[in-house]
Design a protein around this motif. Structure first.
Motif, PDB file in Angstrom:
ATOM      1  N   GLN A  70      35.120  48.335  42.959  1.00 56.44           N
ATOM      2  CA  GLN A  70      33.947  48.165  43.813  1.00 56.44           C
ATOM      3  C   GLN A  70      32.821  47.515  43.012  1.00 56.44           C
ATOM      4  O   GLN A  70      32.698  47.758  41.815  1.00 56.44           O
ATOM      5  CB  GLN A  70      33.461  49.531  44.342  1.00 56.44           C
ATOM      6  CG  GLN A  70      34.526  50.363  45.020  1.00 56.44           C
ATOM      7  CD  GLN A  70      35.115  49.673  46.215  1.00 56.44           C
ATOM      8  OE1 GLN A  70      34.390  49.206  47.080  1.00 56.44           O
ATOM      9  NE2 GLN A  70      36.439  49.590  46.259  1.00 56.44           N
ATOM     10  N   THR A 128      28.426  51.602  44.202  1.00 55.23           N
ATOM     11  CA  THR A 128      29.145  52.761  43.685  1.00 55.23           C
ATOM     12  C   THR A 128      28.472  54.094  44.012  1.00 55.23           C
ATOM     13  O   THR A 128      29.099  55.151  43.894  1.00 55.23           O
ATOM     14  CB  THR A 128      29.324  52.657  42.158  1.00 55.23           C
ATOM     15  OG1 THR A 128      28.055  52.421  41.542  1.00 55.23           O
ATOM     16  CG2 THR A 128      30.268  51.511  41.804  1.00 55.23           C
ATOM     17  N   PRO A 130      35.102  44.744  49.953  1.00 60.57           N
ATOM     18  CA  PRO A 130      35.531  45.988  49.299  1.00 60.57           C
ATOM     19  C   PRO A 130      35.210  47.190  50.182  1.00 60.57           C
ATOM     20  O   PRO A 130      34.190  47.205  50.891  1.00 60.57           O
ATOM     21  CB  PRO A 130      34.700  46.004  48.008  1.00 60.57           C
ATOM     22  CG  PRO A 130      34.412  44.563  47.728  1.00 60.57           C
ATOM     23  CD  PRO A 130      34.231  43.926  49.079  1.00 60.57           C
ATOM     24  N   SER A 169      40.784  50.576  44.828  1.00 57.65           N
ATOM     25  CA  SER A 169      40.336  49.205  44.571  1.00 57.65           C
ATOM     26  C   SER A 169      38.992  49.202  43.858  1.00 57.65           C
ATOM     27  O   SER A 169      38.181  50.108  44.043  1.00 57.65           O
ATOM     28  CB  SER A 169      40.223  48.438  45.895  1.00 57.65           C
ATOM     29  OG  SER A 169      39.315  49.076  46.773  1.00 57.65           O
ATOM     30  N   GLY A 212      34.019  50.109  49.655  1.00 60.09           N
ATOM     31  CA  GLY A 212      32.707  50.725  49.452  1.00 60.09           C
ATOM     32  C   GLY A 212      31.610  49.961  50.160  1.00 60.09           C
ATOM     33  O   GLY A 212      30.662  50.551  50.691  1.00 60.09           O
ATOM     34  N   VAL A 220      38.531  53.693  48.874  1.00 60.71           N
ATOM     35  CA  VAL A 220      37.774  53.277  47.691  1.00 60.71           C
ATOM     36  C   VAL A 220      38.540  53.499  46.398  1.00 60.71           C
ATOM     37  O   VAL A 220      38.501  52.668  45.482  1.00 60.71           O
ATOM     38  CB  VAL A 220      36.411  53.999  47.644  1.00 60.71           C
ATOM     39  CG1 VAL A 220      35.780  53.878  46.264  1.00 60.71           C
ATOM     40  CG2 VAL A 220      35.482  53.421  48.696  1.00 60.71           C
TER      41      VAL A 220
END
Length: 432
Positions: free
Chosen positions: A316, A321, A273, A314, A275, A311
């Motif tokens: 996370q 976060t 991901p 999608s 992030g 970010v």
């Protein structure tokens, strides 16, 4: 209580006032002290004596400067001023007449109740309770998700409390889940999910240990997290475990720190991901900065920025976060401070720190140390002293070793300028 007898108490009618109730519920002790003095005639000196707080600190709190966040200090104030536990989100204090007793572990119970009532950390309303199956029982496929939700809620404590307060809470969650995996039965898919949650919990406990100055415990937990993540086939968490190890060790062996941080990015991979990729490249940038590698630092920061741009499109994982553009600005300023580029560091740090609430006392005071260092690098001694003074105020009630570890070398560098009034004042504050 802990053998401490208070010498004064807030009158019942004052405790029942709406403004006092609001202040107590919010842990706004500055307003509590202000009302105690104006409405009950309790002096700041008396408050300082019974609460074991420096008189000047009581005055600063009453003027809205700083906050009280440690469990020990909050319970001390509750006992000293006779504030019922329920008003603070605590279990009943031992001096209260109550039909409910403790479970034989009074301090642990009060700590748990305090954590569960920390509404400012987003915890109170929805910390999922979990009935763990008996030893040898069968675990349903819903348990990993419930554990992950619980872990996410507990993680919010890190926003306002230091590792000295959260370490044992996080460690207990990790140890209970580890025993659950060892002693229960489940499907292969559920087993992988459980080990992924275990890896997440180990990282959370490891971070708290690091923050509390327990380096060996942190290393052990990060290594356990990496193994659990590998067993779960969770590349993102495996990469993050390596990033934690790099972050902890980069100060001792700079090249090893860079190598481990590079491995963390490769382990998570380009499919992680965004992030996660942003976080790992931030930590790679830090490793390069500590190693004095400016070009590599710039490239890693650019990679983190590019990842953050993705970010919004999608989902996370919760454990990443907190990484946003403001966090990237902080890391950028830290890196340029480490590389002694104050003209680059100061503007981004000032902008980012302006967005931090004082309730985030540990992080704000810690990040302010880099701003103070950059001012020193630029020869702006009085600005450095001012920032250091504010950072000392913020960090004074935080159960974390890291802010003072960062501030001590800056204070030492300021000693050569003690003829300046601003420096003399901060040196006196540091000795207090």
């Amino acid at each position: 209580m802990t053998g401490y007898e208070p010498t004064t108490a807030l009158p019942r009618d004052l405790l029942n006032r709406a403004d006092m109730k609001t202040a107590i519920a919010a842990h706004d002790f500055g307003t509590v002290f202000l009302l105690a003095r104006s409405q009950a005639g309790i002096t700041y000196s008396q408050i300082a004596a019974v609460c074991d707080i420096k008189p000047e600190r009581v005055g600063l709190l009453a003027r809205g400067q700083g906050s009280v966040t440690t469990f020990e200090k909050i319970t001390r104030i509750a006992d000293a001023l006779r504030i019922p536990g329920r008003m603070l989100g605590l279990a009943p204090r031992t001096w209260e007449e109550s039909e409910h007793g403790t479970d034989g572990n009074g301090e642990d119970l009060r700590r748990r109740e305090f954590f569960k009532a920390s509404a400012g950390a987003g915890l109170a309303a929805s910390l999922p309770d979990l009935t763990r199956p008996p030893v040898g029982g069968r675990i349903g496929n819903d348990i990993p998700n419930r554990l992950r939700e619980r872990t996410a809620r507990l993680r919010r404590l890190d926003d306002i409390l230091g590792g000295g307060d959260t370490y044992r809470v996080y460690l207990s969650e990790y140890q209970k889940t580890k025993a659950l995996i060892r002693d229960s039965s489940y499907t292969e898919e559920t087993g992988r999910a459980l080990r992924s949650v275990l890896a997440e919990m180990a990282q959370q406990a490891g971070w708290a240990a690091f923050d509390a100055g327990r380096a060996a415990d942190a290393t052990s937990l990060y290594e356990a997290s990496h193994q659990a993540a590998v067993d779960a086939n969770d590349a993102a968490l495996a990469g993050n475990a390596l990033a934690f190890l790099a972050y902890q060790n980069v100060g001792g062996n700079r090249q090893a720190g860079v190598e481990i941080a590079s491995r963390s990015c490769a382990t998570a991979g380009s499919d992680a991901p965004p992030g996660v990729r942003a976080l790992l490249h931030e930590r790679l940038a830090w490793a390069h900065a500590v190693a004095g590698q400016a070009d590599e630092t710039g490239r890693a920061l650019a990679a983190a920025e590019a990842a953050l741009a993705e970010v919004e499109d999608s989902p996370q994982p919760d454990w990443v976060t907190w990484v946003d553009h403001n966090e990237l600005q902080i890391m950028t300023g830290r890196c340029w401070t480490e590389l002694r580029r104050p003209l680059r560091a100061v503007p981004v740090l000032k902008t980012a720190l302006a967005r931090f609430d004082n309730a985030q006392a540990r992080d704000k005071s810690l990040y302010m140390s880099w701003l103070a260092a950059s001012y020193l690098h630029a020869g702006e001694v009085e600005e450095a002293a001012d920032v250091t003074s504010r950072a000392l105020d913020l960090s004074s009630e935080v159960a974390s070793v890291r802010p003072r570890q960062r501030l001590d070398p800056i204070i030492e560098n300021l000693t050569g300028h003690r003829a300046l009034p601003a420096v003399a004042a901060v040196l006196e504050k540091a000795r207090a």
